[in-house]
Structures are given as structure tokens and as C-alpha cells.
Design a protein around this motif. Structure first.
Motif, PDB file in Angstrom:
ATOM      1  N   TRP A   8       0.812  -1.218   0.000  1.00 44.95           N
ATOM      2  CA  TRP A   8       0.000   0.000   0.000  1.00 44.95           C
ATOM      3  C   TRP A   8       0.844   1.267   0.000  1.00 44.95           C
ATOM      4  CZ3 TRP A   8      -4.622  -0.850  -1.520  1.00 44.95           C
ATOM      5  CH2 TRP A   8      -5.257  -2.072  -1.223  1.00 44.95           C
ATOM      6  N   ASP A   9       2.062   1.199   0.530  1.00 47.46           N
ATOM      7  CA  ASP A   9       2.915   2.394   0.502  1.00 47.46           C
ATOM      8  C   ASP A   9       3.282   2.753  -0.934  1.00 47.46           C
ATOM      9  OD1 ASP A   9       4.404   0.097   0.213  1.00 47.46           O
ATOM     10  OD2 ASP A   9       5.941   0.629   1.695  1.00 47.46           O
ATOM     11  N   ALA A  10       3.684   1.753  -1.735  1.00 49.11           N
ATOM     12  CA  ALA A  10       4.028   2.027  -3.130  1.00 49.11           C
ATOM     13  C   ALA A  10       2.801   2.441  -3.932  1.00 49.11           C
ATOM     14  CB  ALA A  10       4.678   0.792  -3.750  1.00 49.11           C
ATOM     15  N   LEU A  11       1.660   1.817  -3.656  1.00 49.31           N
ATOM     16  CA  LEU A  11       0.429   2.195  -4.347  1.00 49.31           C
ATOM     17  C   LEU A  11       0.033   3.634  -4.015  1.00 49.31           C
ATOM     18  CD1 LEU A  11      -1.576  -1.125  -3.948  1.00 49.31           C
ATOM     19  CD2 LEU A  11      -0.834  -0.112  -6.112  1.00 49.31           C
ATOM     20  N   SER A  12       0.285   4.060  -2.778  1.00 43.62           N
ATOM     21  CA  SER A  12      -0.011   5.445  -2.384  1.00 43.62           C
ATOM     22  C   SER A  12       0.882   6.421  -3.140  1.00 43.62           C
ATOM     23  CB  SER A  12       0.187   5.623  -0.869  1.00 43.62           C
ATOM     24  OG  SER A  12      -0.708   4.804  -0.143  1.00 43.62           O
ATOM     25  N   VAL A  13       2.168   6.076  -3.276  1.00 42.43           N
ATOM     26  CA  VAL A  13       3.082   6.925  -4.052  1.00 42.43           C
ATOM     27  C   VAL A  13       2.629   7.000  -5.503  1.00 42.43           C
ATOM     28  CG1 VAL A  13       5.438   7.122  -4.936  1.00 42.43           C
ATOM     29  CG2 VAL A  13       5.049   6.522  -2.538  1.00 42.43           C
ATOM     30  N   TYR A  14       2.169   5.878  -6.029  1.00 44.58           N
ATOM     31  CA  TYR A  14       1.676   5.839  -7.407  1.00 44.58           C
ATOM     32  C   TYR A  14       0.496   6.794  -7.578  1.00 44.58           C
ATOM     33  CZ  TYR A  14      -0.626   3.987 -11.582  1.00 44.58           C
ATOM     34  OH  TYR A  14      -1.233   3.860 -12.797  1.00 44.58           O
TER      35      TYR A  14
ATOM     36  N   ILE B 283      -0.264   9.401  -5.733  1.00 45.70           N
ATOM     37  CA  ILE B 283       0.240  10.772  -5.598  1.00 45.70           C
ATOM     38  C   ILE B 283       0.906  11.220  -6.895  1.00 45.70           C
ATOM     39  CG2 ILE B 283       1.955  12.213  -4.417  1.00 45.70           C
ATOM     40  CD1 ILE B 283       1.411  10.560  -1.888  1.00 45.70           C
ATOM     41  N   GLY B 284       1.658  10.303  -7.522  1.00 47.33           N
ATOM     42  CA  GLY B 284       2.308  10.626  -8.783  1.00 47.33           C
ATOM     43  C   GLY B 284       1.312  10.957  -9.880  1.00 47.33           C
ATOM     44  N   VAL B 285       0.183  10.242  -9.906  1.00 44.95           N
ATOM     45  CA  VAL B 285      -0.862  10.533 -10.886  1.00 44.95           C
ATOM     46  C   VAL B 285      -1.486  11.894 -10.612  1.00 44.95           C
ATOM     47  CG1 VAL B 285      -3.140   9.840 -11.725  1.00 44.95           C
ATOM     48  CG2 VAL B 285      -1.368   8.104 -11.356  1.00 44.95           C
ATOM     49  N   LEU B 286      -1.861  12.141  -9.361  1.00 48.23           N
ATOM     50  CA  LEU B 286      -2.524  13.398  -9.001  1.00 48.23           C
ATOM     51  C   LEU B 286      -1.606  14.604  -9.211  1.00 48.23           C
ATOM     52  CD1 LEU B 286      -4.381  12.287  -5.732  1.00 48.23           C
ATOM     53  CD2 LEU B 286      -5.328  12.538  -8.043  1.00 48.23           C
ATOM     54  N   ALA B 287      -0.311  14.431  -8.980  1.00 47.10           N
ATOM     55  CA  ALA B 287       0.626  15.544  -9.123  1.00 47.10           C
ATOM     56  C   ALA B 287       0.706  16.038 -10.559  1.00 47.10           C
ATOM     57  CB  ALA B 287       2.013  15.124  -8.641  1.00 47.10           C
TER      58      ALA B 287
END
Length: 499
Positions: free
Chosen positions: A422-428, A430-434
Motif C-alpha cells: 500500500w505504501d508504493a500504491l499510495s506513491v503511485y 500521488i504521482g498521478v494526481l501531481a
């Protein structure tokens, strides 16, 4: 970039040895038909040289859609001179990212998206996979429309039968698999190169190149647009590029794989896009109204026209087979994460590919008149969702895992990588939203696009933000591991037998 070492350790070597006798002999008996799917390619079945990546990606990029992509840099308002330089920059930058993925193939012996399980979990990798599959179907559809026009003219059957014929040929070629795909790439690289040399000569006879390149006024937004067009083109290959290098021997130089892949992809795409820039700067709407017809008309009539129609279809066949094969691999990777299987039989393989073909053909037939303009924007929007995947995958492979993965654990949801990370999925996410504030499409434009003069730099944000966040997060995750002399965490030493 480190040179290849043993990646699969004792478990992987045992699997290779066990498979070499049975699967290797079956593969030889089956001739050209590929027997592998998402499972590890044993050393006994490895073959080829890094140069094969050059011919494959050169042939895949010498095609009509790349020509149109280059033309868009001028159509949207850029001058020919700076558009060409911007396209070069984007092809080199995006191509370098794509080639870094390619270098993973010989070392791991696995399809590209399988390695995503190390970052997102065996089941969690399905999140980017779903969007990648949709993108492949869309690229299949858009490519089939252009190729269908060429096949329809070549056979005198018309556009719709041409679309269906081309789709069937694509599916059959993708079903046969790896060897035929590379053979197709070698043939296409020669034939398409000859055709583009001929078309380039014909074009230069018609235009005043000095006048076309005379305007040197620099407009940053238009330059960034050209960079984004070509970089996005290259980044789209990221999710499947290692699928076509994974059969190379394990001892293959990672540097050689990287450079031959980059050279073929960047040269082929820049060649096509340069032609597109010059055509758009001189022909304008005449080219955009009928890309296939204009290119063939530029070359001539009679046998020459037939050859050019064939060349357009061949170039599109090369890239469409890559999209179909990549979609098949992505579907098996996603479903296999939940069902636990590694291999797919010939019948199931044919059914997967038939599903992609039917979906792509249906979209192509529905949108052959007007839908594809909007659908192209949708495909570019999808790039937003796997640019962060690319950043996370490369940071993990090269900087965190140091090019070592626990191969058996990639197929075990109860293993070291778990089912969901879930940590990597959360970064993913965030990367999309950014990227959204910097994204520019016909149906959505972010608030920071206007201050940049209309330029879309979302792909830069999509690479930089998740790369930095994941690096920090993964380093903290691994602080409890005791490093070995070669820099790999202790668990990797136990699994891989590193010295």
C-alpha cells in the motif's frame, strides 16, 4: 548500470535446469511458436544479441503514426526548426527511460510488468496493469484504422474489410510470438527505411528546406510541447519493452541492451517525426485530412503506390503486434497475480489475444470516421497513469534492489513482496494526481498549463515526484536490512546467493 550477474539464485537456477530439458525440447519441436508466457525464460532457451533490439525498435518506429505525432508539433503552432530540436530532446529523454526498462530483460528473464510485483505486490500490480491494457487496446484500434486504409487500397476491398484483415494478421503474428516478432522487426526495419529514404527524397524535391527552417523564433511553450510529444511516444513503450529482451542470454551486457534499444527507438521515431514536421510545415491540412493518401501520393502511382501501401501496413503491423503481445502479457500478469499461475497454454494464449483483437477491432470500426481524434486524447491521458509506474519501477530496480529480485517471490502472494504494497500504491496515486495541474488535453486542462503558455509537462512531473517519494520511502523500508559487501540487502543475499 551494472553488468548482469545471476539473478534468480538457487531457486531460479533450479527452475532453469528443470525447464531446460522439457520446455526447451518442446520449444524446439514447436518451431517458431513461442511456448513461454510470464514464466522465467531458462538459460537453455536464451538466444540472440543486443543488436536485435535495434532492428526491432527501428522497424516499430518507422511508421505512419509516428509521422503524424511529429506533424502535431507544427500543427499546434510550433516552427519547424525548434520543433525538430524539441522532438530530438524528447526522443532521447523518453527513450533513455524506455531503454532502462529494456535492460532489465536479459537479467531477469521475465516480461516487463511482472517486475511491478516487487514494488506493488503480487496482486497490487494489477492497478497499473488495468490501465496499460486499456491503452494497448486503444493503440491497437488507432493503428488498425490507418493500416486498414492501406490494406483496403492495396486489396481494393475497401477500408472496413481492410481493418478486419489487418486485425486478423496482427492476432496470428502475436500468437506465434517472440521469434516471429523479431523477424518482423528486422524485415520492417529494412523495407520501411528504404521507403522513408525514397519518400524523403521526393519530399525534398518539392519543398525549399531552407525556407522551411528559416523561422528560428523560439517559443518555450511550443518547444516543450514538441518535447512532450516525443517523450510521451517513447514512454508508452515502457510497460512492455523488456518483453522483447528477456530471451537474450543472461550474460548479455546491460549497457549494450540499453544503447541498442535507445538507438533503434530514438532513430526510428526521430526519422519518422522529422518527415512529419516537414510535411506538416509544407502541406498542412492536405496531410492531416488524409495521412495515408497524402504519403502514398507523395511517392507516386502504380507499383510504387502499391509498395508504399504495403510499407505503411507493414510498419503498422510491427507496432500493432507489439501492442497486442504486450496486452496479452499484461492480462496474464494481472490475472496470474490472483490465480497464481505462471504459464499459459497455446489455446488460452490464442483466446487472450483474440479478446484483445476483438476489442481493438470493435473500437477501430466504431471510430474510423471521427472518434479517433477524441480517443487519441484519451490515450494520451492514460500516459498519465503509467509514467509514475515507470519512475517507481526504475528507482526500485536500479537504486533500491540493485538489479536483484527474488524471482520465486514474484509469483507468491505470501512471499517477501506480499499481495498488496500500500505504501508504493499510495506513491503511485500521488504521482498521478501531481500531474493533473500540468496536463493539457481537449477534455481537461490543468490550472498550471496556462502560465506555461499551454505546454504539457505532466510527464516530467510524473517521473520526478514519484521517483523522489518512492526512493525515500523504500530506503526507510529497508533500513532494517543488513547490507552485504555488494550493497544488496541481506534478504536478497539469502535468496539470490550473491557473493
Amino acid at each position: 548500470m551494472a553488468e548482469p550477474v545471476e539473478s534468480a539464485g538457487s531457486a531460479g537456477r533450479a527452475g532453469s535446469a528443470a525447464s531446460a530439458g522439457s520446455a526447451g525440447s518442446e520449444g524446439r519441436a514447436a518451431g517458431l511458436v513461442e511456448r513461454r508466457s510470464i514464466d522465467l525464460v531458462p538459460d537453455a532457451e536464451r538466444h540472440g544479441t543486443p543488436f536485435s533490439q535495434f532492428t526491432l525498435w527501428l522497424g516499430a518506429n518507422l511508421q505512419i503514426t509516428a509521422v503524424v505525432t511529429g506533424a502535431l508539433a507544427v500543427v499546434f503552432g510550433g516552427g519547424a526548426f525548434w520543433s525538430l530540436l524539441g522532438l530530438v530532446a524528447g526522443n532521447l529523454l523518453g527513450g533513455a527511460v524506455m531503454a532502462l526498462h529494456s535492460a532489465q530483460g536479459p537479467r531477469l528473464g521475465l516480461p516487463q510488468m511482472i517486475s511491478s510485483r516487487a514494488q506493488f505486490g503480487v496482486k497490487g500490480a494489477v492497478v497499473p496493469l488495468l490501465l496499460v491494457i486499456v491503452m494497448y487496446v486503444g493503440f491497437f484500434a488507432s493503428g488498425t484504422v490507418l493500416a486498414g486504409q492501406a490494406v483496403g487500397e492495396l486489396t481494393h476491398l475497401g477500408e472496413t474489410p481492410g481493418i478486419v484483415i489487418f486485425a486478423l494478421v496482427t492476432a496470428v503474428t502475436a500468437t506465434i510470438g517472440y521469434r516471429v516478432i523479431h523477424t518482423l522487426g528486422r524485415v520492417a526495419s529494412v523495407i520501411c527505411a528504404l521507403a522513408f529514404v525514397y519518400l524523403g527524397i521526393r519530399l525534398l524535391d518539392r519543398i525549399d528546406l531552407t525556407a522551411v527552417l528559416h523561422d528560428r523564433a523560439f517559443h518555450l511553450p511550443m518547444f516543450l510541447l514538441a518535447v512532450s510529444l516525443s517523450a510521451s511516444w517513447q514512454l508508452a513503450f515502457g510497460p512492455y519493452v523488456a518483453d522483447y529482451s528477456r530471451y537474450l542470454p543472461r550474460t548479455t551486457s546491460a549497457r549494450a541492451t540499453f544503447w541498442w534499444t535507445l538507438a533503434g527507438s530514438a532513430l526510428g521515431s526521430q526519422w519518422s517525426m522529422t518527415f512529419g514536421v516537414l510535411v506538416a510545415a509544407t502541406a498542412g491540412d492536405a496531410f492531416l485530412a488524409d495521412q495515408v493518401g497524402y504519403v502514398v501520393g507523395l511517392g507516386g502511382a502504380g507499383l510504387i503506390a502499391s509498395f508504399l501501401y504495403f510499407t505503411i501496413a507493414l510498419g503498422k503491423l510491427t507496432i500493432n503486434v507489439l501492442n497486442t503481445y504486450g496486452g496479452f502479457m499484461s492480462m496474464v500478469t494481472g490475472i496470474g497475480g490472483f490465480r497464481g499461475h505462471k504459464t499459459v497454454g497455446p489455446r488460452a494464449r490464442a483466446l487472450y489475444i483474440a479478446g484483445i483483437m476483438l476489442a481493438g477491432t470493435a473500437v477501430a470500426l466504431a471510430g474510423k470516421d471521427s472518434f479517433l481524434t477524441s480517443f487519441k486524447d484519451f490515450l494520451l491521458f492514460l500516459l498519465t497513469f503509467f509514467t509514475p509506474w515507470s519512475a517507481i519501477n526504475l528507482v526500485d530496480y536500479y537504486l533500491i534492489s540493485r538489479e536483484r529480485y527474488d524471482i520465486p517471490a514474484l509469483f507468491d502472494a505470501r512471499g517477501r513482496y506480499g499481495a498488496w504494497r500500500w505504501d508504493a500504491l499510495s506513491v503511485y496515486v500521488i504521482g498521478v494526481l501531481a500531474q493533473l495541474p500540468f496536463l493539457a488535453t481537449s477534455f481537461y486542462t490543468g490550472p498550471l498549463v496556462a502560465p506555461l503558455g499551454g505546454a504539457d509537462i505532466s510527464w516530467i512531473v510524473g517521473l520526478a515526484v514519484p521517483a523522489a517519494l518512492f526512493f525515500v520511502l523504500a530506503r526507510r523500508r529497508n533500513t532494517g536490512d543488513t547490507p552485504t559487501a555488494d550493497g544488496a540487502p541481506a534478504p536478497y543475499r539469502e535468496t539470490h546467493g550473491c557473493p
